[in-house]
Design a protein around this motif. Sequence first.
Motif, short mmCIF file in Angstrom:
data_model
loop_
_atom_site.label_atom_id
_atom_site.label_comp_id
_atom_site.label_asym_id
_atom_site.label_seq_id
_atom_site.Cartn_x
_atom_site.Cartn_y
_atom_site.Cartn_z
N TYR A 123 60.08 35.51 61.66
CA TYR A 123 60.29 34.53 60.60
C TYR A 123 59.54 33.24 60.87
O TYR A 123 58.95 32.65 59.95
CB TYR A 123 61.80 34.25 60.46
CG TYR A 123 62.14 33.42 59.25
CD1 TYR A 123 62.18 34.00 57.99
CD2 TYR A 123 62.43 32.07 59.36
CE1 TYR A 123 62.51 33.24 56.87
CE2 TYR A 123 62.75 31.31 58.25
CZ TYR A 123 62.79 31.90 57.01
OH TYR A 123 63.10 31.14 55.90
N HIS A 189 59.18 36.93 53.19
CA HIS A 189 59.89 35.73 53.62
C HIS A 189 61.31 35.72 53.07
O HIS A 189 62.28 35.44 53.79
CB HIS A 189 59.12 34.50 53.15
CG HIS A 189 59.70 33.19 53.56
ND1 HIS A 189 60.70 32.57 52.84
CD2 HIS A 189 59.44 32.38 54.62
CE1 HIS A 189 61.02 31.43 53.43
NE2 HIS A 189 60.28 31.28 54.52
N ASN A 193 64.66 36.02 55.26
CA ASN A 193 65.54 34.86 55.14
C ASN A 193 66.98 35.28 54.85
O ASN A 193 67.93 34.73 55.42
CB ASN A 193 65.03 33.94 54.02
CG ASN A 193 65.86 32.69 53.84
OD1 ASN A 193 66.90 32.73 53.19
ND2 ASN A 193 65.41 31.61 54.42
#
Length: 265
Positions: A123, A189, A193
């Motif tokens: 990440y 992403h 997340n």
Amino acid sequence: MTRSPDMPKAVIEAAAAAMPAAAPAAAEPRPDRAAPVAAALDLQPLPRRIASQLRDLIIHDMIKPGERIVEQTLSDELGVSRTPLREALKILALEGLVRVFPNKRTLVADPSPTEIKNMLRVYASLEGLAGEMACENRDDADVLALRGYQERMIAARAEGDRIGYFRENQAFHLRIARATRNDTLIELHKTLNLRLHRIRFLGIMRQSDWSSVSAQHAAIIDALEARDGQLLKRLLIDHLDAAWVRAEQAAQAARFRSRSDAEDA
């Protein structure tokens, strides 16, 4: 302290209460155990509405890692059939928030410390890449949006509203990814997340040094406005490194509490 292996009834009732048939005329302050459904959410298919409520309970640590989700009990409490509920659980399984086993048993995901560490490393790299690409493709609206999130984070901090701060902080980082105009990066992403959402939430709940974090956000916005991709990449990675220290500490503390609860049961 006793603890049921299944989802607590109070949590289920909170989810049911958070799923009104129609959006309220005015949003009420968020209760401690569940968020109200936004008007736009009411227009979504029922499985997505159910998934949204369960996701909120999971990522805000209201349903604990490793807890079992009993379909019949949950469908009865929410007043929905098991078919849309199963579709909702499939959505959450694809996001890595629940795990469905061959015997149809569904548990809230409980990633190991190694899994969490690996996700955090990936990440952070994605955030750094997003910073570089955002500097190439951002427009003025992106910068203005980030300044708005920053202002609301400052206001939430002043009011001691950690949940409000967390929401704006999440939106801040997701907007940077959106500024890349790269659908592949945005989707990766967003997915990662979600899987890290609970850990980040616990980390922010433990956060004490708010002023330094605010300064980091301001520097990130300035770098994006200046289109300095290398600087923004470094700032984002450094920013997340500090956040992950808090997140890992929070995860360890949560695991310790879970073990203590199990021993007391």
